[in-house]
Design a protein around this motif. Sequence first.
Motif, PDB file in Angstrom:
ATOM      1  N   ARG A  70      14.607  13.795  -4.069  1.00  0.00           N
ATOM      2  CA  ARG A  70      15.864  13.599  -3.150  1.00  0.00           C
ATOM      3  C   ARG A  70      16.614  14.949  -3.062  1.00  0.00           C
ATOM      4  O   ARG A  70      16.826  15.414  -2.055  1.00  0.00           O
ATOM      5  CB  ARG A  70      16.514  12.752  -3.613  1.00  0.00           C
ATOM      6  CG  ARG A  70      16.053  11.134  -3.684  1.00  0.00           C
ATOM      7  CD  ARG A  70      16.154  10.643  -2.122  1.00  0.00           C
ATOM      8  NE  ARG A  70      15.643   9.349  -2.099  1.00  0.00           N
ATOM      9  CZ  ARG A  70      16.322   8.191  -2.403  1.00  0.00           C
ATOM     10  NH1 ARG A  70      17.553   8.151  -2.912  1.00  0.00           N
ATOM     11  NH2 ARG A  70      15.845   6.877  -2.457  1.00  0.00           N
ATOM     12  N   VAL A  71      16.465  15.768  -4.075  1.00  0.00           N
ATOM     13  CA  VAL A  71      17.432  16.923  -4.345  1.00  0.00           C
ATOM     14  C   VAL A  71      16.496  17.849  -3.434  1.00  0.00           C
ATOM     15  O   VAL A  71      17.039  18.749  -2.662  1.00  0.00           O
ATOM     16  CB  VAL A  71      17.571  17.494  -5.478  1.00  0.00           C
ATOM     17  CG1 VAL A  71      18.055  18.845  -5.576  1.00  0.00           C
ATOM     18  CG2 VAL A  71      18.447  16.580  -6.327  1.00  0.00           C
ATOM     19  N   GLY A  97      21.890  17.741  -9.332  1.00  0.00           N
ATOM     20  CA  GLY A  97      22.259  16.928  -8.118  1.00  0.00           C
ATOM     21  C   GLY A  97      22.284  17.440  -6.542  1.00  0.00           C
ATOM     22  O   GLY A  97      22.713  16.684  -5.698  1.00  0.00           O
ATOM     23  N   GLY A  98      22.093  18.809  -6.794  1.00  0.00           N
ATOM     24  CA  GLY A  98      22.224  19.409  -5.426  1.00  0.00           C
ATOM     25  C   GLY A  98      21.784  20.873  -5.247  1.00  0.00           C
ATOM     26  O   GLY A  98      20.927  21.313  -6.064  1.00  0.00           O
ATOM     27  N   VAL A 129      30.872   8.570   0.347  1.00  0.00           N
ATOM     28  CA  VAL A 129      29.786   9.301   0.924  1.00  0.00           C
ATOM     29  C   VAL A 129      28.749   9.506  -0.309  1.00  0.00           C
ATOM     30  O   VAL A 129      29.064   9.454  -1.299  1.00  0.00           O
ATOM     31  CB  VAL A 129      30.343  10.339   1.668  1.00  0.00           C
ATOM     32  CG1 VAL A 129      31.008  10.213   3.079  1.00  0.00           C
ATOM     33  CG2 VAL A 129      31.030  11.501   0.459  1.00  0.00           C
ATOM     34  N   GLU A 130      27.443   9.723   0.231  1.00  0.00           N
ATOM     35  CA  GLU A 130      26.475  10.139  -0.831  1.00  0.00           C
ATOM     36  C   GLU A 130      26.371  11.673  -1.059  1.00  0.00           C
ATOM     37  O   GLU A 130      26.086  11.798  -2.202  1.00  0.00           O
ATOM     38  CB  GLU A 130      24.998   9.397  -0.233  1.00  0.00           C
ATOM     39  CG  GLU A 130      24.804   7.887  -0.373  1.00  0.00           C
ATOM     40  CD  GLU A 130      23.467   7.443  -0.156  1.00  0.00           C
ATOM     41  OE1 GLU A 130      22.649   8.483   0.479  1.00  0.00           O
ATOM     42  OE2 GLU A 130      23.231   6.520  -0.371  1.00  0.00           O
ATOM     43  N   ARG A 131      26.578  12.214  -0.001  1.00  0.00           N
ATOM     44  CA  ARG A 131      26.488  13.887  -0.336  1.00  0.00           C
ATOM     45  C   ARG A 131      27.739  14.345   0.061  1.00  0.00           C
ATOM     46  O   ARG A 131      28.454  14.130   1.236  1.00  0.00           O
ATOM     47  CB  ARG A 131      25.450  14.204   0.458  1.00  0.00           C
ATOM     48  CG  ARG A 131      23.941  13.646   0.223  1.00  0.00           C
ATOM     49  CD  ARG A 131      22.920  14.334   0.596  1.00  0.00           C
ATOM     50  NE  ARG A 131      22.969  13.932   2.403  1.00  0.00           N
ATOM     51  CZ  ARG A 131      22.128  14.710   3.251  1.00  0.00           C
ATOM     52  NH1 ARG A 131      20.927  15.020   2.630  1.00  0.00           N
ATOM     53  NH2 ARG A 131      22.185  14.398   4.196  1.00  0.00           N
ATOM     54  N   ALA A 144      25.866  18.596  -2.643  1.00  0.00           N
ATOM     55  CA  ALA A 144      25.185  17.839  -3.750  1.00  0.00           C
ATOM     56  C   ALA A 144      25.410  16.156  -3.626  1.00  0.00           C
ATOM     57  O   ALA A 144      26.320  15.741  -2.766  1.00  0.00           O
ATOM     58  CB  ALA A 144      25.584  18.078  -5.035  1.00  0.00           C
ATOM     59  N   TYR A 145      24.829  15.532  -4.046  1.00  0.00           N
ATOM     60  CA  TYR A 145      24.806  14.097  -4.251  1.00  0.00           C
ATOM     61  C   TYR A 145      25.909  13.590  -5.232  1.00  0.00           C
ATOM     62  O   TYR A 145      26.283  14.545  -6.096  1.00  0.00           O
ATOM     63  CB  TYR A 145      23.736  13.216  -4.835  1.00  0.00           C
ATOM     64  CG  TYR A 145      22.642  12.929  -3.768  1.00  0.00           C
ATOM     65  CD1 TYR A 145      22.494  12.182  -2.951  1.00  0.00           C
ATOM     66  CD2 TYR A 145      21.226  14.162  -3.901  1.00  0.00           C
ATOM     67  CE1 TYR A 145      21.481  12.184  -2.122  1.00  0.00           C
ATOM     68  CE2 TYR A 145      20.402  13.858  -2.896  1.00  0.00           C
ATOM     69  CZ  TYR A 145      20.501  12.827  -2.079  1.00  0.00           C
ATOM     70  OH  TYR A 145      19.368  12.747  -1.233  1.00  0.00           O
TER      71      TYR A 145
END
Length: 530
Positions: A70-71, A97-98, A129-131, A144-145
């Motif tokens: 995902r990253v 995470g990002g 929000v997710e990001r 980042a997430y």
Amino acid sequence: MIQLSRWKVILVVASAIIGCLLAYPNLLSPAQRAALPGWLPKNALNLGLDLQGGSYLLLEVDVPKMREKRVTNLIEDVRVTLNGAGIATNGFQREAGGVVVTLANPAQSDAAFKALQQLGGAAGPGAQVERTATRLGDDRIRFAYTDAALNSMGATAVDQSIEVVRRRIDSLGTREPSITRQGADRIVVQAPGESDPSKLEEVIGQTAQLTFQMVDVENSVNDALAGRVPPDSELLQGEDGTPYLVKKRVLVSGENLTRAGVGSDQNGRPAIDFRFDGAGARRFGEATAANLQKPFAIILDGKVISAPTIQSAITTGSGQITGNFSIQEASTLVNLLNGGALPAPLNVEERRTVTAELGADAVAAGALSTAVGFAIIVVFMILAYGFLFGGVSVVGLVLNGVLIVAAMSLTQATLTLPGIAGLILTFAVAVDANVLIYERMRDEARSGRSVIASMDAGFNKAMGTIIDANLTTLVAAGIMFVFGEGPVRGFAWTLTIGVFTSVFSSVLVAQVLLGYWLKTAKPKKLPIAE
């Protein structure tokens, strides 16, 4: 209450006939059941893994690898977004995470921050929000997430994996698979009748991630093979080992796939037909229209299946994947694609095979224990209440067993060893109701009441106790069914069916048979009172 009424006789006779029709197929072989007339029931009991044999797999969802993927996709989204906005960058520093982006021109900081905020999207459920984008200075932005999004990925991935695994096993024709969650990130799969765990593992374990990505024609494959891979591209291999340099950004993925099927190409060879949903069709049409006369790669689980050149914009949302497929390979891929892509890889932690011989031994042991339990109950009831009243209980007990098997065959419930234990327990519960009724009759007769008054009082006064006892059993069975898994639920389901059939058989059958005896024999004394 002991009076012989027509509706009671009809109900008992009808239930016996219907029960025998539904339970009868269990005495036949599969070939004999298939030869039965179409109007007759053909469903037999489904035997669980411990009775039928089959395969057992303990799978672990690779959540860290999913987060890493995902990253990676997030970094490519950032790269394409900033390039599209004309914002130059000096580098991308990957984090857990990002990513942290270093801008070439600090004056473009506001424009970059605004572009990444838009990339983060609107708030989802819970107004979160997710990001998110965060400024780290004049020339550095972190995208980042959120911690909440990262933490929820694991639970979501396990839930999605369970559904995907279920659809894939169903496509194999395996009946009544048990797929349950164990702990935070593990899945237990039990497939009765599936004697080849390697086949089960092959179908379950593939991620079946289908993606469409552009081939990188601006850089050399030979340079990439020498280790000089561009940052926005990756080196993949085809089915025949041919190297391909493709862009990392995914144009359309299998998440937008609505249907896949086995077809044939223009040369008559097996191929895979596919169709996208509305969003996928739109994105696929835009991507093909913007890249005419350029090759794009169709990638399944990290391998390039084919890399055709885009001749015209494909706006219909459907297409075909060609390659050197056999019919079996094409069918397997279709099942995987229709079942959906696993959100994360599955690692096999444990595999077991329960052989058919072990299952047959368990069935024999279960049948023996049921027969012994039934025989003991029959002997006790006849010795305690004589051939008449004890025989009535035995008739009700036989009907109870037939109705349980019929109900389980009708609902296609799975019978396991704990289920057999529940079956034996329902026999005891069934005669328990008869014991309560007979003892009340005996007490009333010994107090000087007539035969008909004693029998009527026996049914009336014992009914409250019978209902209370069975209600508490239903509550316990309901708790086990809701909170239990696997064999525990099988036991609870068998017990629940047995509660209803035992009350019906022990009370209504006894009323009909004893009412008929009372009407024809006209006894002066109650036999069980002597």
